[in-house]
Scaffold this active site. Structure first.
Site, PDB file in Angstrom:
ATOM      1  NE  ARG A 109      -3.731   0.364   1.728  1.00  0.00           N
ATOM      2  CZ  ARG A 109      -5.529   0.645   2.144  1.00  0.00           C
ATOM      3  NH1 ARG A 109      -5.083   1.287   2.904  1.00  0.00           N
ATOM      4  NH2 ARG A 109      -6.474   0.355   1.969  1.00  0.00           N
ATOM      5  CG  HIS A 136      -8.450   0.303  -3.698  1.00  0.00           C
ATOM      6  ND1 HIS A 136      -7.249  -0.886  -3.139  1.00  0.00           N
ATOM      7  CD2 HIS A 136      -8.912   0.828  -1.878  1.00  0.00           C
ATOM      8  CE1 HIS A 136      -7.310  -1.444  -1.366  1.00  0.00           C
ATOM      9  NE2 HIS A 136      -8.685  -0.046  -1.255  1.00  0.00           N
ATOM     10  CD  GLN A 139     -12.980  -1.613  -2.068  1.00  0.00           C
ATOM     11  OE1 GLN A 139     -12.299  -1.786  -0.723  1.00  0.00           O
ATOM     12  NE2 GLN A 139     -14.112  -2.271  -1.872  1.00  0.00           N
ATOM     13  CG  ASP A 231     -13.769   6.709  -1.901  1.00  0.00           C
ATOM     14  OD1 ASP A 231     -13.695   5.769  -0.410  1.00  0.00           O
ATOM     15  OD2 ASP A 231     -12.795   6.333  -2.169  1.00  0.00           O
ATOM     16  CB  CYS A 271     -14.149   1.079  -0.556  1.00  0.00           C
ATOM     17  SG  CYS A 271     -13.876   3.009  -0.573  1.00  0.00           S
ATOM     18  NE  ARG A 299     -10.205  -5.399  -0.988  1.00  0.00           N
ATOM     19  CZ  ARG A 299      -9.325  -4.263  -0.369  1.00  0.00           C
ATOM     20  NH1 ARG A 299     -10.523  -3.520   0.672  1.00  0.00           N
ATOM     21  NH2 ARG A 299      -8.527  -4.112   0.365  1.00  0.00           N
TER      22      ARG A 299
HETATM   23  N1   CP Z   1     -11.514  -0.356   2.252  1.00  0.00           N
HETATM   24  C1   CP Z   1     -10.275  -0.761   2.014  1.00  0.00           C
HETATM   25  O1   CP Z   1      -8.740  -0.794   1.629  1.00  0.00           O
HETATM   26  O2   CP Z   1      -9.696  -0.146   3.744  1.00  0.00           O
HETATM   27  P1   CP Z   1      -8.687  -0.369   4.466  1.00  0.00           P
HETATM   28  O3   CP Z   1      -7.642   1.227   4.101  1.00  0.00           O
HETATM   29  O4   CP Z   1      -9.463  -0.327   5.769  1.00  0.00           O
HETATM   30  O5   CP Z   1      -7.680  -1.292   3.882  1.00  0.00           O
HETATM   31  N1  NVA Z   2     -10.459   6.712  -1.390  1.00  0.00           N
HETATM   32  C1  NVA Z   2      -9.564   6.131  -0.284  1.00  0.00           C
HETATM   33  C2  NVA Z   2      -9.915   5.022  -0.406  1.00  0.00           C
HETATM   34  C3  NVA Z   2      -9.071   4.568   0.995  1.00  0.00           C
HETATM   35  C4  NVA Z   2     -10.095   2.237   0.851  1.00  0.00           C
HETATM   36  C5  NVA Z   2      -8.422   6.497   0.255  1.00  0.00           C
HETATM   37  O1  NVA Z   2      -7.237   6.110  -1.015  1.00  0.00           O
HETATM   38  O2  NVA Z   2      -8.113   6.594   1.283  1.00  0.00           O
END
Ligand code: CP
Ligand code: NVA
Length: 311
Positions: A109, A136, A139, A231, A271, A299
């Site tokens: 990440r 993502h 997701q 989102d 999400c 997921r």
């Molecule tokens: N939706 C998602 O990726 O959640 P987290 O940021 O908690 O991993």
């Molecule tokens: N768009 C959000 C998604 C979180 C899972 C972010 O990048 O923070």
């Protein structure tokens, strides 16, 4: 003479990296979701180890990958942002090369898609994108699995995304195009999805006979929607823009008025993490049409299918 099997390293950085197998991954996920309970499950990743490198916080990604690896017979090691300090204590390339000597795959990440790509280029084991500023993909796989389960099909459905044209929106554009879903994204013009990924999604949509459109009127976009998706307005790393964003995105809230435009059996998706009273009203996210916790669960199942495919 013994023949040598050469296995190609396969990274999942974008939904495009699953393009040809997307439907197969979803079918596999559906199958593993209903497989026998612990003890009688197949363990295709026995003794395999996944490293999970986080530059940002996480609940779903962290836990679903760790549980997924355990259920597949392997293990996962979580590396928190402070531990490695990618690009500060050590270069991105060196971290990728060192980790590759210990583990069979890496879930990463990252803040930035360029770092993600640099990391994947230097790793010699498969790298899976657990979110960056561009996409993502995991997701998206969990989301489309949820729609497939609920609606029993994907092709021809209409998904409407309302809010920020961010990483989640970009991946959905690609995922919808690949699976033949129509998608409309309604965002402020200044926060539209990525131009390059949009063009790619539209090119794929042409082949698949569906449409991918962007617009700035959420009510026009919600007309006839089977799925309404939103989102956060403030993604991780954008905290300094919080106030400005919250004002700009106000007309893009998914609420009782907006959902009147949708089809009879519409679903609400997010999400998570969610901000009630901001991108979605409480009555919608906690109402009977919301499938946000199915999405969170899926997921796990979608990622197990991805892990079993690439590791
Ligand atoms: N939706 C998602 O990726 O959640 P987290 O940021 O908690 O991993
Ligand atoms: N768009 C959000 C998604 C979180 C899972 C972010 O990048 O923070």
């Amino acid at each position: 003479m013994t023949s040598m099997v050469i296995q190609l390293k396969r990274d999942i950085i974008s939904v495009l990296d699953m393009k040809d197998d997307f439907k197969k991954i979803l079918d596999k996920a559906l199958k593993t979701k209903t497989e026998p309970p612990k003890g009688r499950r197949p363990e295709p990743l026995k003794r395999k180890v996944l490293a999970m490198v986080f530059e940002k916080p996480s609940l779903r990604t962290r836990i679903s990958f760790e549980v997924g690896m355990t259920q597949l017979g392997g293990t996962a090691i979580c590396i928190s942002p402070d531990e490695v300090q990618i690009g500060k204590r050590e270069t991105v390339a060196d971290v990728a090369k060192v980790l590759s000597r210990y583990v069979d795959g890496i879930m990463y990440r990252a803040f930035c898609n360029e770092t993600m790509r640099e990391f994947a280029e230097n790793a010699t084991v498969p790298v899976i994108n657990g979110l960056d500023d561009m996409e993502h993909p995991c997701q998206c796989a969990g989301d489309l699995l949820t729609i497939l389960e609920k609606k029993k099909k994907l092709k021809g459905l209409q998904l409407t995304y309302v809010g920020d044209g961010n990483n989640v929106c970009n991946s959905l554009l690609l995922g919808c195009a690949i699976t033949g879903m129509n998608m409309r994204a309604a965002t402020p013009k200044s926060h539209a999805p990525d131009d390059g990924l949009l063009a790619k999604a539209q090119e794929i949509a042409k082949e698949k006979g569906c449409t991918i459109e962007t617009m700035s009127n959420p009510f026009e976009a919600a007309e006839g929607a089977d799925v309404l998706y939103t989102d956060t307005w403030v993604s991780m790393g954008q905290e300094a823009e919080k106030e400005e964003r919250e004002n700009l995105f106000l007309p893009f809230q998914v609420n009782a008025k907006l959902v009147e435009k949708a089809n009879k059996n519409w679903l609400f998706m997010h999400c998570l993490p969610a901000h009630r009273g901001h991108e979605v009203s409480e009555e919608i996210i906690d109402g009977p049409r919301s499938v946000v916790f199915d999405q969170a669960e899926n997921r796990l199942h979608a990622q197990k299918a991805i892990l079993a495919t690439v590791l």
